[in-house]
Write a protein that holds these residues in place. Structure first.
Motif, PDB file in Angstrom:
ATOM      1  N   ALA A 168       0.830  -1.217   0.000  1.00  0.00           N
ATOM      2  CA  ALA A 168       0.000   0.000   0.000  1.00  0.00           C
ATOM      3  C   ALA A 168       0.862   1.264   0.000  1.00  0.00           C
ATOM      4  O   ALA A 168       0.598   2.205  -0.749  1.00  0.00           O
ATOM      5  N   THR A 169       1.900   1.292   0.844  1.00  0.00           N
ATOM      6  CA  THR A 169       2.682   2.533   0.985  1.00  0.00           C
ATOM      7  C   THR A 169       3.486   2.862  -0.266  1.00  0.00           C
ATOM      8  O   THR A 169       3.688   4.043  -0.576  1.00  0.00           O
ATOM      9  N   THR A 170       3.943   1.850  -1.008  1.00  0.00           N
ATOM     10  CA  THR A 170       4.684   2.140  -2.247  1.00  0.00           C
ATOM     11  C   THR A 170       3.789   2.797  -3.286  1.00  0.00           C
ATOM     12  O   THR A 170       4.277   3.490  -4.183  1.00  0.00           O
ATOM     13  N   PHE A 171       2.484   2.599  -3.174  1.00  0.00           N
ATOM     14  CA  PHE A 171       1.523   3.257  -4.056  1.00  0.00           C
ATOM     15  C   PHE A 171       1.227   4.676  -3.594  1.00  0.00           C
ATOM     16  O   PHE A 171       1.064   5.590  -4.408  1.00  0.00           O
ATOM     17  N   VAL A 172       1.171   4.872  -2.291  1.00  0.00           N
ATOM     18  CA  VAL A 172       0.769   6.169  -1.722  1.00  0.00           C
ATOM     19  C   VAL A 172       1.867   7.216  -1.866  1.00  0.00           C
ATOM     20  O   VAL A 172       1.628   8.335  -2.352  1.00  0.00           O
ATOM     21  N   VAL A 173       3.084   6.884  -1.432  1.00  0.00           N
ATOM     22  CA  VAL A 173       4.150   7.880  -1.278  1.00  0.00           C
ATOM     23  C   VAL A 173       4.534   8.593  -2.584  1.00  0.00           C
ATOM     24  O   VAL A 173       4.685   9.822  -2.591  1.00  0.00           O
ATOM     25  N   PRO A 174       4.692   7.899  -3.731  1.00  0.00           N
ATOM     26  CA  PRO A 174       5.083   8.624  -4.952  1.00  0.00           C
ATOM     27  C   PRO A 174       4.067   9.671  -5.403  1.00  0.00           C
ATOM     28  O   PRO A 174       4.415  10.579  -6.151  1.00  0.00           O
ATOM     29  N   ALA A 175       2.828   9.557  -4.936  1.00  0.00           N
ATOM     30  CA  ALA A 175       1.800  10.543  -5.304  1.00  0.00           C
ATOM     31  C   ALA A 175       1.862  11.779  -4.415  1.00  0.00           C
ATOM     32  O   ALA A 175       1.095  12.725  -4.626  1.00  0.00           O
ATOM     33  N   GLU A 176       2.764  11.794  -3.415  1.00  0.00           N
ATOM     34  CA  GLU A 176       2.788  12.881  -2.444  1.00  0.00           C
ATOM     35  C   GLU A 176       4.078  13.708  -2.447  1.00  0.00           C
ATOM     36  O   GLU A 176       4.072  14.837  -1.965  1.00  0.00           O
ATOM     37  N   ILE A 177       5.168  13.173  -2.940  1.00  0.00           N
ATOM     38  CA  ILE A 177       6.470  13.803  -2.662  1.00  0.00           C
ATOM     39  C   ILE A 177       7.108  14.498  -3.861  1.00  0.00           C
ATOM     40  O   ILE A 177       8.164  15.121  -3.715  1.00  0.00           O
ATOM     41  N   PHE A 178       6.491  14.428  -5.045  1.00  0.00           N
ATOM     42  CA  PHE A 178       7.077  15.031  -6.237  1.00  0.00           C
ATOM     43  C   PHE A 178       6.263  16.259  -6.678  1.00  0.00           C
ATOM     44  O   PHE A 178       5.075  16.368  -6.361  1.00  0.00           O
ATOM     45  N   PRO A 179       6.873  17.188  -7.430  1.00  0.00           N
ATOM     46  CA  PRO A 179       6.153  18.397  -7.885  1.00  0.00           C
ATOM     47  C   PRO A 179       4.961  18.056  -8.779  1.00  0.00           C
ATOM     48  O   PRO A 179       4.964  17.024  -9.465  1.00  0.00           O
ATOM     49  N   ALA A 180       3.955  18.924  -8.778  1.00  0.00           N
ATOM     50  CA  ALA A 180       2.714  18.674  -9.525  1.00  0.00           C
ATOM     51  C   ALA A 180       2.970  18.408 -11.002  1.00  0.00           C
ATOM     52  O   ALA A 180       2.346  17.530 -11.600  1.00  0.00           O
ATOM     53  N   ARG A 181       3.903  19.146 -11.614  1.00  0.00           N
ATOM     54  CA  ARG A 181       4.134  19.004 -13.051  1.00  0.00           C
ATOM     55  C   ARG A 181       4.859  17.699 -13.396  1.00  0.00           C
ATOM     56  O   ARG A 181       4.934  17.299 -14.561  1.00  0.00           O
ATOM     57  N   LEU A 182       5.408  17.003 -12.368  1.00  0.00           N
ATOM     58  CA  LEU A 182       6.119  15.732 -12.590  1.00  0.00           C
ATOM     59  C   LEU A 182       5.509  14.596 -11.770  1.00  0.00           C
ATOM     60  O   LEU A 182       6.009  13.473 -11.806  1.00  0.00           O
ATOM     61  N   ARG A 183       4.439  14.880 -11.043  1.00  0.00           N
ATOM     62  CA  ARG A 183       3.896  13.914 -10.075  1.00  0.00           C
ATOM     63  C   ARG A 183       3.423  12.630 -10.746  1.00  0.00           C
ATOM     64  O   ARG A 183       3.770  11.524 -10.325  1.00  0.00           O
ATOM     65  N   SER A 184       2.624  12.760 -11.784  1.00  0.00           N
ATOM     66  CA  SER A 184       2.096  11.584 -12.480  1.00  0.00           C
ATOM     67  C   SER A 184       3.218  10.792 -13.160  1.00  0.00           C
ATOM     68  O   SER A 184       3.237   9.558 -13.119  1.00  0.00           O
ATOM     69  N   THR A 185       4.177  11.508 -13.742  1.00  0.00           N
ATOM     70  CA  THR A 185       5.311  10.848 -14.399  1.00  0.00           C
ATOM     71  C   THR A 185       6.134  10.055 -13.401  1.00  0.00           C
ATOM     72  O   THR A 185       6.479   8.884 -13.646  1.00  0.00           O
ATOM     73  N   CYS A 186       6.465  10.667 -12.253  1.00  0.00           N
ATOM     74  CA  CYS A 186       7.298   9.994 -11.251  1.00  0.00           C
ATOM     75  C   CYS A 186       6.557   8.822 -10.618  1.00  0.00           C
ATOM     76  O   CYS A 186       7.173   7.788 -10.306  1.00  0.00           O
ATOM     77  N   HIS A 187       5.252   8.966 -10.428  1.00  0.00           N
ATOM     78  CA  HIS A 187       4.476   7.823  -9.921  1.00  0.00           C
ATOM     79  C   HIS A 187       4.483   6.700 -10.954  1.00  0.00           C
ATOM     80  O   HIS A 187       4.621   5.529 -10.598  1.00  0.00           O
ATOM     81  N   GLY A 188       4.347   7.061 -12.242  1.00  0.00           N
ATOM     82  CA  GLY A 188       4.388   6.048 -13.303  1.00  0.00           C
ATOM     83  C   GLY A 188       5.722   5.325 -13.354  1.00  0.00           C
ATOM     84  O   GLY A 188       5.775   4.102 -13.545  1.00  0.00           O
ATOM     85  N   ILE A 189       6.826   6.071 -13.171  1.00  0.00           N
ATOM     86  CA  ILE A 189       8.162   5.449 -13.165  1.00  0.00           C
ATOM     87  C   ILE A 189       8.290   4.493 -11.975  1.00  0.00           C
ATOM     88  O   ILE A 189       8.795   3.371 -12.117  1.00  0.00           O
ATOM     89  N   SER A 190       7.828   4.924 -10.802  1.00  0.00           N
ATOM     90  CA  SER A 190       7.892   4.078  -9.603  1.00  0.00           C
ATOM     91  C   SER A 190       7.056   2.816  -9.791  1.00  0.00           C
ATOM     92  O   SER A 190       7.495   1.705  -9.472  1.00  0.00           O
ATOM     93  N   ALA A 191       5.835   2.999 -10.333  1.00  0.00           N
ATOM     94  CA  ALA A 191       4.947   1.855 -10.557  1.00  0.00           C
ATOM     95  C   ALA A 191       5.512   0.909 -11.608  1.00  0.00           C
ATOM     96  O   ALA A 191       5.405  -0.321 -11.481  1.00  0.00           O
ATOM     97  N   ALA A 192       6.130   1.474 -12.660  1.00  0.00           N
ATOM     98  CA  ALA A 192       6.730   0.637 -13.708  1.00  0.00           C
ATOM     99  C   ALA A 192       7.880  -0.187 -13.150  1.00  0.00           C
ATOM    100  O   ALA A 192       8.082  -1.347 -13.535  1.00  0.00           O
TER     101      ALA A 192
END
Length: 542
Positions: free
Chosen positions: A423-447
């Motif tokens: 659960a936490t690996t899904f939550v944290v990447p959506a909270e700690i990166f800038p808005a303009r890169l948030r979705s991209t960084c979450h996608g990289i983490s999830a990938a």
């Protein structure tokens, strides 16, 4: 002097939990329900596919998928998911969360139905079309990861944000359980209507022709929950953080959130312009500044998700093989084809009901009290302990009298995976990166996580094979056995403990505070206070 945060973002951060939060959880969560159903239901029917399409006359055991076909059927959706996470994660930052959200959902609906319609009567045609459609199904599922997490994090208040994002992810547990329950219902109905002898009694007659409908129905039903939520996804407004901080449309952000929060919010276009001009809001993903600010954070989120998914998916996809090894599922030759589906589905549903689903909701209950770091560290620790507890005395667990103990400890590893890093690996990447890169960084983490899932899914097929070549499944080389495979997984979980120390704690902090987007030239961050221009009587605050 530090900058004051945008009024619209402050209003979101301090808003009390209200109906729109639950609406967002359900809309985003049903996507995850579908994701889990679609990804995990294939493990319920792979044995059936082997019996139908790879039957060998005169063989002592029922037909099984050849190693390369089994790897493709089980793993191709992960390949698609990995690609989808990277592509749609990037697209979500370029086009907006909402616009891309509908694309992923329609792709999931179409490909779920198409998977069940895989055409042809010979094995090669059916498996080829099934793999083709499951790749594109995975591609759509991949987009749901970064978009659902980002949308929920940007809608949530800072006090209960972790619980809201975790609740979206927790719908995965219900998806896994729903897949098992539906497979039980369908297999029971077909077994009652089209009963057949066991394979050892009548090899050819044990697989009735109607069994071909069973796997197709199970795969196709995954389209229903996604299709039902499409309308509501399209009605959701774009998140204020994307509209204001990325699209730089202050007026639209204020209008959208005024309707959602039911309060007048000032647009503040000048402040949006000031935000855009700050150095903290201009660096790109491949810049030295990103590396300096968030490089270790991204390494932490990618590595922990990678290690977690090796362990999680190798267990989840192939737990039917572990249950067979300890005798929880009888030998295949003692059952007919449809009964085997029933037994596998029952075992997986019991595990989901007793450990998977409770683990997710424990995370929802405690994540904003204990924090992300503590839960992730605890989860990896107990997964390591329980994996070694299964592996070291493995021969003890294979004795008939000790099977219940094995299942209990096995369930606890799942419980602490879900009340922990899953659960936490899904939550944290959506909270700690800038808005303009948030979705991209979450996608990289999830990938990165899905890369781990592929290692677990493909590797476990071979690793868990018996060390004695004469006792392996048809077509497989000798492996290292289940015991040694569990030891390897224990070691992987221990590495997860170490890499968790790279992940920052985001409990109780605003997204802008975590990403440092509201820093001024001197690197100062404001204390987020409710703007005096907000009407205290109409904006719910803590």
């Amino acid at each position: 002097m530090a900058k004051e945060n945008l009024q619209v973002l402050t209003a979101l951060d301090v808003a009390k939990t209200q109906w729109y939060h639950f609406t967002a959880i359900i809309i985003a969560g049903m996507g995850f329900f579908t994701d889990a159903y679609d990804l995990f239901c294939i493990s319920l029917v792979t044995k059936l596919l082997g019996r139908i399409y790879y039957h060998v006359d005169g063989a002592a055991k029922p037909g099984t998928l050849p190693p390369n076909v089994s790897a493709a059927v089980n793993g191709v959706a992960f390949c698609g998911t990995l690609a989808g996470q990277l592509f749609f994660g990037w697209l979500g930052d370029k086009m907006g969360r909402k616009r891309v959200y509908g694309m992923t959902l329609m792709l999931m609906v179409i490909c779920s139905i198409a998977s069940g319609l895989s055409f042809g009567h010979n094995a090669k045609a059916v498996m080829s079309t099934l793999c083709f459609f499951r790749f594109w199904l995975g591609f759509g599922i991949g987009g749901d990861y970064p978009l659902s997490a980002t949308i929920m994090s940007e809608y949530a208040n800072k006090k209960t944000r972790g619980a809201f994002i975790a609740a979206v992810f927790a719908m995965q547990g219900f998806g896994i359980m729903a897949g098992g329950i539906f497979a039980i219902i369908i297999s029971s109905a077909f077994k009652t209507k089209f009963d057949a002898p066991a394979y050892e009694v009548d090899a050819a007659g044990s697989t009735v022709s109607q069994a071909d409908f069973v796997w197709r129905i199970i795969l196709m039903v995954g389209a229903l929950p996604a299709a039902l939520t499409y309308y509501w996804r399209m009605k959701m407004p774009e998140t204020a953080r994307y509209t204001a901080l990325v699209a730089k449309n202050a007026k639209q952000a204020a209008n959208d959130m005024s309707k959602v929060l039911q309060v007048d919010i000032e647009a503040e276009p000048q402040k949006v312009e000031q935000f855009a001009q700050q150095p903290a809001n201009s660096f790109g993903l491949f810049s030295k500044e990103f590396l300096r600010r968030h490089g270790l954070h991204l390494l932490g989120t990618t590595s922990t998700w990678f290690l977690l998914d090796i362990a999680f998916y190798s267990q989840n996809l192939f737990q039917k093989d572990i249950f067979s090894a300890i005798g929880w599922i009888p030998p295949a030759k003692t059952m007919n084809a449809i009964e085997e589906v029933y037994r596998i589905a029952r075992a997986q549903t019991l595990i989901a009901l007793c450990s998977t689903v409770p683990g997710y909701w424990f995370t929802v209950a405690f994540i904003d009290k204990m924090g992300r770091f503590a839960i992730q560290l605890m989860g990896f620790f107990f997964m390591t302990v329980f994996m070694f507890a299964l592996a070291i005395p493995y021969n003890h667990w294979t004795h008939k009298d000790n099977r219940i103990g094995f299942v209990m400890i096995y369930s606890l590893t799942f419980f602490f995976a879900n009340f922990g890093p899953n659960a936490t690996t899904f939550v944290v990447p959506a909270e700690i990166f800038p808005a303009r890169l948030r979705s991209t960084c979450h996608g990289i983490s999830a990938a990165s996580g899905k890369l781990g899932a592929m290692v677990g899914a493909f590797g476990f097929l071979y690793l868990a094979q018996n060390q004695d070549k004469t006792k392996t499944d048809a077509g497989y080389p000798a492996g290292i056995g289940v015991k040694n495979s569990l030891l390897v997984l224990g070691g992987i979980n221990f590495l997860g403990i170490l890499f968790t120390f790279l992940v920052p704690e985001s409990k109780g902090k605003s997204l802008e505070e975590m990403s440092r987007e509201n820093e001024d030239e001197n690197g100062e961050v404001p204390v987020l206070e409710q703007s005096s221009s907000l009407n205290n009587r109409t904006v719910p605050v803590y």
